[in-house]
Design a protein around this motif. Structure first.
Motif, PDB file in Angstrom:
ATOM      1  N   PHE A   1       5.793 -11.331 -17.187  1.00 20.85           N
ATOM      2  CA  PHE A   1       5.611 -11.886 -18.521  1.00 20.85           C
ATOM      3  C   PHE A   1       4.973 -13.267 -18.379  1.00 20.85           C
ATOM      4  CE2 PHE A   1       8.843  -8.764 -19.605  1.00 20.85           C
ATOM      5  CZ  PHE A   1       8.406  -8.312 -20.840  1.00 20.85           C
ATOM      6  N   ILE A   2       3.878 -13.493 -19.100  1.00 20.67           N
ATOM      7  CA  ILE A   2       3.216 -14.790 -19.058  1.00 20.67           C
ATOM      8  C   ILE A   2       2.936 -15.258 -20.476  1.00 20.67           C
ATOM      9  CG2 ILE A   2       2.155 -14.267 -16.831  1.00 20.67           C
ATOM     10  CD1 ILE A   2      -0.528 -13.986 -18.297  1.00 20.67           C
ATOM     11  N   HIS A   3       2.750 -16.558 -20.604  1.00 16.29           N
ATOM     12  CA  HIS A   3       2.395 -17.173 -21.888  1.00 16.29           C
ATOM     13  C   HIS A   3       1.247 -18.131 -21.635  1.00 16.29           C
ATOM     14  CE1 HIS A   3       2.649 -19.837 -25.409  1.00 16.29           C
ATOM     15  NE2 HIS A   3       3.188 -18.809 -26.026  1.00 16.29           N
ATOM     16  N   VAL A   4       0.100 -17.860 -22.247  1.00 12.60           N
ATOM     17  CA  VAL A   4      -1.075 -18.717 -22.099  1.00 12.60           C
ATOM     18  C   VAL A   4      -1.703 -18.878 -23.474  1.00 12.60           C
ATOM     19  CG1 VAL A   4      -2.408 -16.688 -21.411  1.00 12.60           C
ATOM     20  CG2 VAL A   4      -3.341 -18.969 -21.005  1.00 12.60           C
ATOM     21  N   GLY A   5      -1.890 -20.131 -23.885  1.00 16.86           N
ATOM     22  CA  GLY A   5      -2.408 -20.375 -25.228  1.00 16.86           C
ATOM     23  C   GLY A   5      -1.459 -19.832 -26.280  1.00 16.86           C
ATOM     24  N   GLU A   6      -1.978 -18.976 -27.153  1.00 18.78           N
ATOM     25  CA  GLU A   6      -1.156 -18.343 -28.185  1.00 18.78           C
ATOM     26  C   GLU A   6      -0.792 -16.903 -27.832  1.00 18.78           C
ATOM     27  OE1 GLU A   6      -3.257 -18.642 -31.832  1.00 18.78           O
ATOM     28  OE2 GLU A   6      -3.152 -20.825 -31.951  1.00 18.78           O
TER      29      GLU A   6
ATOM     30  N   THR B   1       2.161 -20.068 -18.267  1.00 19.37           N
ATOM     31  CA  THR B   1       3.611 -20.064 -18.079  1.00 19.37           C
ATOM     32  C   THR B   1       4.034 -18.680 -17.626  1.00 19.37           C
ATOM     33  OG1 THR B   1       3.898 -21.733 -19.818  1.00 19.37           O
ATOM     34  CG2 THR B   1       5.839 -20.471 -19.161  1.00 19.37           C
ATOM     35  N   VAL B   2       4.654 -18.599 -16.458  1.00 25.00           N
ATOM     36  CA  VAL B   2       5.077 -17.333 -15.875  1.00 25.00           C
ATOM     37  C   VAL B   2       6.600 -17.265 -15.874  1.00 25.00           C
ATOM     38  CG1 VAL B   2       4.925 -15.812 -13.876  1.00 25.00           C
ATOM     39  CG2 VAL B   2       3.028 -17.342 -14.411  1.00 25.00           C
ATOM     40  N   ILE B   3       7.141 -16.182 -16.395  1.00 26.45           N
ATOM     41  CA  ILE B   3       8.588 -15.964 -16.385  1.00 26.45           C
ATOM     42  C   ILE B   3       8.960 -15.347 -15.045  1.00 26.45           C
ATOM     43  CG2 ILE B   3      10.479 -14.697 -17.467  1.00 26.45           C
ATOM     44  CD1 ILE B   3       9.040 -14.937 -20.093  1.00 26.45           C
ATOM     45  N   LEU B   4       9.836 -16.017 -14.322  1.00 26.60           N
ATOM     46  CA  LEU B   4      10.199 -15.581 -12.990  1.00 26.60           C
ATOM     47  C   LEU B   4      10.955 -14.262 -13.036  1.00 26.60           C
ATOM     48  CD1 LEU B   4      11.401 -18.973 -11.462  1.00 26.60           C
ATOM     49  CD2 LEU B   4       9.170 -17.889 -11.219  1.00 26.60           C
ATOM     50  N   SER B   5      10.676 -13.417 -12.074  1.00 26.60           N
ATOM     51  CA  SER B   5      11.369 -12.139 -12.002  1.00 26.60           C
ATOM     52  C   SER B   5      12.829 -12.300 -11.609  1.00 26.60           C
ATOM     53  CB  SER B   5      10.666 -11.226 -10.989  1.00 26.60           C
ATOM     54  OG  SER B   5      10.634 -11.844  -9.710  1.00 26.60           O
ATOM     55  N   SER B   6      13.194 -13.453 -11.026  1.00 31.01           N
ATOM     56  CA  SER B   6      14.578 -13.696 -10.636  1.00 31.01           C
ATOM     57  C   SER B   6      15.463 -14.053 -11.818  1.00 31.01           C
ATOM     58  CB  SER B   6      14.638 -14.821  -9.601  1.00 31.01           C
ATOM     59  OG  SER B   6      14.073 -16.019 -10.123  1.00 31.01           O
ATOM     60  N   GLY B   7      14.880 -14.344 -12.978  1.00 34.21           N
ATOM     61  CA  GLY B   7      15.670 -14.677 -14.155  1.00 34.21           C
ATOM     62  C   GLY B   7      15.055 -15.815 -14.934  1.00 34.21           C
TER      63      GLY B   7
ATOM     64  N   LEU C   1      19.088 -14.934 -18.340  1.00 30.11           N
ATOM     65  CA  LEU C   1      18.812 -13.495 -18.359  1.00 30.11           C
ATOM     66  C   LEU C   1      18.274 -13.111 -16.988  1.00 30.11           C
ATOM     67  CD1 LEU C   1      18.536 -10.813 -19.972  1.00 30.11           C
ATOM     68  CD2 LEU C   1      16.198 -11.527 -20.506  1.00 30.11           C
ATOM     69  N   THR C   2      19.005 -12.290 -16.270  1.00 28.03           N
ATOM     70  CA  THR C   2      18.595 -11.899 -14.921  1.00 28.03           C
ATOM     71  C   THR C   2      17.666 -10.699 -14.917  1.00 28.03           C
ATOM     72  OG1 THR C   2      20.609 -10.577 -14.725  1.00 28.03           O
ATOM     73  CG2 THR C   2      20.700 -12.832 -13.907  1.00 28.03           C
ATOM     74  N   GLU C   3      17.716  -9.883 -15.945  1.00 31.44           N
ATOM     75  CA  GLU C   3      16.859  -8.699 -16.028  1.00 31.44           C
ATOM     76  C   GLU C   3      15.728  -9.013 -17.003  1.00 31.44           C
ATOM     77  OE1 GLU C   3      15.238  -5.380 -14.948  1.00 31.44           O
ATOM     78  OE2 GLU C   3      17.159  -5.986 -14.097  1.00 31.44           O
ATOM     79  N   VAL C   4      14.635  -9.560 -16.487  1.00 35.03           N
ATOM     80  CA  VAL C   4      13.568 -10.052 -17.360  1.00 35.03           C
ATOM     81  C   VAL C   4      12.789  -8.916 -18.013  1.00 35.03           C
ATOM     82  CG1 VAL C   4      13.321 -12.196 -16.081  1.00 35.03           C
ATOM     83  CG2 VAL C   4      11.989 -10.203 -15.403  1.00 35.03           C
ATOM     84  N   LYS C   5      12.943  -7.683 -17.540  1.00 39.03           N
ATOM     85  CA  LYS C   5      12.244  -6.579 -18.172  1.00 39.03           C
ATOM     86  C   LYS C   5      12.711  -6.368 -19.611  1.00 39.03           C
ATOM     87  CE  LYS C   5      11.246  -4.017 -13.915  1.00 39.03           C
ATOM     88  NZ  LYS C   5      11.445  -2.728 -13.188  1.00 39.03           N
TER      89      LYS C   5
ATOM     90  N   ILE D   1      12.371  -9.259 -24.404  1.00 32.92           N
ATOM     91  CA  ILE D   1      12.184  -9.210 -25.858  1.00 32.92           C
ATOM     92  C   ILE D   1      13.465  -8.740 -26.542  1.00 32.92           C
ATOM     93  CG2 ILE D   1      10.828  -8.164 -27.700  1.00 32.92           C
ATOM     94  CD1 ILE D   1       8.512  -7.960 -25.746  1.00 32.92           C
ATOM     95  N   THR D   2      14.088  -7.714 -26.001  1.00 33.55           N
ATOM     96  CA  THR D   2      15.336  -7.205 -26.570  1.00 33.55           C
ATOM     97  C   THR D   2      16.451  -8.233 -26.457  1.00 33.55           C
ATOM     98  OG1 THR D   2      14.696  -4.952 -26.003  1.00 33.55           O
ATOM     99  CG2 THR D   2      17.019  -5.341 -26.442  1.00 33.55           C
ATOM    100  N   ALA D   3      16.508  -8.951 -25.340  1.00 31.88           N
ATOM    101  CA  ALA D   3      17.567  -9.943 -25.139  1.00 31.88           C
ATOM    102  C   ALA D   3      17.463 -11.078 -26.152  1.00 31.88           C
ATOM    103  CB  ALA D   3      17.500 -10.487 -23.714  1.00 31.88           C
TER     104      ALA D   3
END
Length: 282
Positions: free
Chosen positions: A116-121, A157-163, A217-221, A224-226
């Motif tokens: 999951f990444i966030h860049v700009g909008e 912005t990158v969401i780490l897979s570790s949480g 949140l440890t399960e980043v998959k 959105i639901t979390a």
């Protein structure tokens, strides 16, 4: 007449080399690309680069096999180099920039397919990584294609897979004690299956106090639901305890006695939640 057999004999190395190069290139194409057509752009990229390198090397071998003098052969190689340089020089600058940016992104590896990444909008999950662009799947299942040069030139912005930390903000009136709010928000974070929750008082606004609840949140998959579950749990916890939510802006005029004050009652002894050991800086 005697020159024809000599010419035919001189062409044998060239024909043999050309046939061998064509056979090797076709075999590599079948092994690297044709057999793996279902692979995404990200996994096809190194295979495509290998094919490009093999094709250029084969072309050089064919030139070296030409039945001409060494000087002529060097001139042909120089001409091929000039043609390749001219193609790169006269190509669109955007194409060259995206190509080089794609190579840099592959080398630095700031994110991977599935992150999951966030860049700009744009926010979403990386679905494909190509030589010129990167595809991102948004929350609405839409595919957004961003050029590699854009990704290289803008903060990603990158969401780490570790949480990762997820949070929810809520504005409550000054008549609600912050200790009571903290206890309820911690319960909401635990109900949303978040680890190591903590609560912050973010702002003392004109109309309300802004609280933020955070949790790991440890399960980043299920990111959105979390987030949705956390918002739902906050609503249930506050409304279930009879607390009105006044965000983003809520105006309610009530008659107060002349000596009335908007000061919440302090929690009774033993009811105040213990201060947690988890700090936001951690």
């Amino acid at each position: 007449m005697n020159q024809l057999p000599e010419l035919a004999l001189s062409l044998i190395p060239l024909l043999a080399t050309t046939a061998a190069v064509v056979a090797v290139v076709m075999l590599l194409h079948w092994l690297l690309l044709a057999r793996h057509s279902s692979l995404g752009k990200g996994r096809q990229l190194p295979r495509q680069l290998a094919m490009l390198g093999a094709t250029i090397a084969g072309l050089v071998l064919v030139v070296l096999a030409l039945p001409v003098g060494e000087s002529t052969r060097n001139q042909v190689l120089t001409l091929i180099g000039l043609l390749l340089s001219g193609v790169i020089a006269f190509s669109s600058t955007a194409i060259v920039a995206n190509l080089m940016a794609g190579v840099v992104l592959r080398m630095t590896q700031p994110f991977h397919t599935g992150d999951f990444i966030h860049v700009g909008e744009v926010f979403g999950r990386v679905s494909e990584r190509g030589l010129f662009d990167t595809e991102i799947q948004t929350e609405r299942r839409e595919l957004v294609s961003l050029t590699n040069s854009y990704l290289l030139a803008n903060p990603v912005t990158v969401i780490l897979s570790s949480g990762t930390l997820i949070s929810a903000e809520v504005s409550l009136g000054y008549d609600v004690h912050h200790a009571r709010v903290r206890a309820l928000l911690l319960q909401a974070a635990q109900a949303a299956d978040l680890s190591e929750p903590f609560v912050q008082v973010m702002e003392l606004a004109d109309h309300a106090v802004v609280h933020r609840v955070n949790g790991l949140l440890t399960e980043v998959k299920s990111l959105i639901t979390a987030r949705s579950n956390l918002n739902r749990a906050v609503l249930d916890a506050l409304h279930g305890d009879g607390i009105e939510i006044v965000s983003p802006t809520f105006m309610n005029q009530r008659q107060l006695p002349p000596d009335g004050h908007i000061i919440p009652a302090a929690p009774k002894s033993g009811q105040a939640p213990a201060v947690g050991t988890v700090q936001p800086e951690d």
